[in-house]
Scaffold this motif. Structure first.
Motif, mmCIF file in Angstrom:
data_model
loop_
_atom_site.group_PDB
_atom_site.id
_atom_site.type_symbol
_atom_site.label_atom_id
_atom_site.label_comp_id
_atom_site.label_asym_id
_atom_site.label_seq_id
_atom_site.Cartn_x
_atom_site.Cartn_y
_atom_site.Cartn_z
ATOM 1 N N SER A 1 -1.985 -2.116 5.649
ATOM 2 C CA SER A 1 -1.341 -3.217 4.928
ATOM 3 C C SER A 1 -0.220 -2.633 4.070
ATOM 4 C CB SER A 1 -2.349 -3.954 4.047
ATOM 5 O OG SER A 1 -2.710 -3.144 2.936
ATOM 6 N N GLU A 2 0.680 -3.477 3.634
ATOM 7 C CA GLU A 2 1.804 -3.008 2.818
ATOM 8 C C GLU A 2 1.304 -2.336 1.538
ATOM 9 O OE1 GLU A 2 5.590 -4.968 0.520
ATOM 10 O OE2 GLU A 2 5.013 -5.827 2.459
ATOM 11 N N ALA A 3 0.278 -2.927 0.914
ATOM 12 C CA ALA A 3 -0.268 -2.358 -0.328
ATOM 13 C C ALA A 3 -0.849 -0.970 -0.093
ATOM 14 C CB ALA A 3 -1.334 -3.287 -0.901
ATOM 15 N N VAL A 4 -1.512 -0.778 1.043
ATOM 16 C CA VAL A 4 -2.103 0.525 1.361
ATOM 17 C C VAL A 4 -1.016 1.530 1.709
ATOM 18 C CG1 VAL A 4 -3.592 1.753 2.993
ATOM 19 C CG2 VAL A 4 -4.334 -0.432 2.038
ATOM 20 N N LEU A 5 -0.065 1.141 2.521
ATOM 21 C CA LEU A 5 1.003 2.056 2.923
ATOM 22 C C LEU A 5 1.831 2.543 1.739
ATOM 23 C CD1 LEU A 5 2.137 0.339 6.226
ATOM 24 C CD2 LEU A 5 1.218 2.664 6.005
ATOM 25 N N THR A 6 1.930 1.733 0.709
ATOM 26 C CA THR A 6 2.658 2.142 -0.495
ATOM 27 C C THR A 6 1.974 3.337 -1.159
ATOM 28 O OG1 THR A 6 3.404 -0.109 -0.867
ATOM 29 C CG2 THR A 6 3.445 1.342 -2.762
ATOM 30 N N LEU A 7 0.639 3.391 -1.076
ATOM 31 C CA LEU A 7 -0.127 4.442 -1.737
ATOM 32 C C LEU A 7 -0.556 5.566 -0.803
ATOM 33 C CD1 LEU A 7 -2.305 2.040 -3.883
ATOM 34 C CD2 LEU A 7 -0.484 3.540 -4.721
ATOM 35 N N ASN A 8 -0.675 5.274 0.474
ATOM 36 C CA ASN A 8 -1.133 6.267 1.450
ATOM 37 C C ASN A 8 -0.298 6.113 2.728
ATOM 38 O OD1 ASN A 8 -2.462 8.075 3.061
ATOM 39 N ND2 ASN A 8 -4.424 7.018 3.037
ATOM 40 N N PRO A 9 0.656 7.006 2.957
ATOM 41 C CA PRO A 9 1.537 6.885 4.115
ATOM 42 C C PRO A 9 0.809 6.824 5.460
ATOM 43 C CG PRO A 9 2.372 8.547 2.602
ATOM 44 C CD PRO A 9 1.016 8.146 2.104
ATOM 45 N N SER A 10 -0.426 7.337 5.533
ATOM 46 C CA SER A 10 -1.170 7.256 6.794
ATOM 47 C C SER A 10 -1.682 5.843 7.044
ATOM 48 C CB SER A 10 -2.356 8.229 6.785
ATOM 49 O OG SER A 10 -3.423 7.703 6.011
ATOM 50 N N GLY A 11 -1.728 5.027 5.998
ATOM 51 C CA GLY A 11 -2.216 3.660 6.147
ATOM 52 C C GLY A 11 -3.726 3.527 6.138
ATOM 53 N N LYS A 12 -4.424 4.655 5.958
ATOM 54 C CA LYS A 12 -5.893 4.618 6.002
ATOM 55 C C LYS A 12 -6.475 4.187 4.657
ATOM 56 C CE LYS A 12 -6.456 8.200 9.512
ATOM 57 N NZ LYS A 12 -7.056 9.515 9.796
#
Length: 194
Positions: free
Chosen positions: A35-46
């Motif tokens: 999700s966009e919120a996750v990708l902002t904090l973790n580039p892997s998206g995990k």
């Protein structure tokens, strides 16, 4: 207050379980992988992503280790032989159980269809059953470290639940007993409603 970003149906469940066992307050921000919120904090998206003030951590095992060390629970003291044995078990579970399940998941629905190899699943199921048997031969009591429940137990119990849903072998009696011991903990029951 701690913040956990992820979904309880992912490895974020491990972090929620650890926080509950440690009696620590937290908020859960339900977000799926990538999700966009996750990708902002973790580039892997995990997921999970964990926040403690300005500190942002990823990887469920790293998060649980941080919490266990910080709050003095679910772990043996760093620098002791028991902690070394606990860490060895944790890495064994990640390498030989979690990684096998993750590979099966990737070849089931995560990788692009043209890169999935369905024929790998029977081999992974055999490897999982073999590795569970070897791990259960090392069992020292109701938990991996005897009478002490640790983050290694959270990881293995989560993997065992994941394996059952994924149709992996469930016929190891020692593992079934172990799973019942861990899943009967009040915190697990609270989190799952079972």
């Amino acid at each position: 207050m701690y913040e956990v970003i992820g979904s309880p149906t992912t490895r974020a469940f491990r972090v929620l379980w650890a926080l509950e066992e440690l009696g620590q307050p937290y908020t859960l921000v339900k977000e799926g992988p990538h999700s966009e919120a996750v990708l902002t904090l973790n580039p892997s998206g995990k997921v999970p992503v964990f926040k403690d003030g300005d500190l942002v951590l990823t990887d469920s095992t790293a998060i649980m280790t941080y919490l266990a060390d910080k709050h003095g629970g679910l772990t043996h003291t760093a620098g002791t032989p028991d902690r070394a044995r606990q860490d060895a078990l944790t890495h064994c579970i990640l390498d030989e159980i979690d990684a096998v399940l993750w590979t099966a998941a990737r070849h089931s629905f995560i990788l692009p269809k043209e890169h999935r190899v369905a024929d790998v699943k029977p081999s992974l199921m055999w490897e999982y059953a073999h590795n569970i048997e070897r791990l259960m031969n090392r069992l020292e009591g109701p938990y991996l470290m005897g009478d002490t429940f640790t983050i290694a137990d959270i990881i293995l119990t989560h993997c065992g639940s994941w394996a059952k849903v994924a149709g992996f072998p469930t016929d190891n009696e020692a593992f079934a007993t172990y799973m019942r011991n861990c899943r009967s903990r009040p915190v697990f029951r609270k989190l799952t409603g079972k």
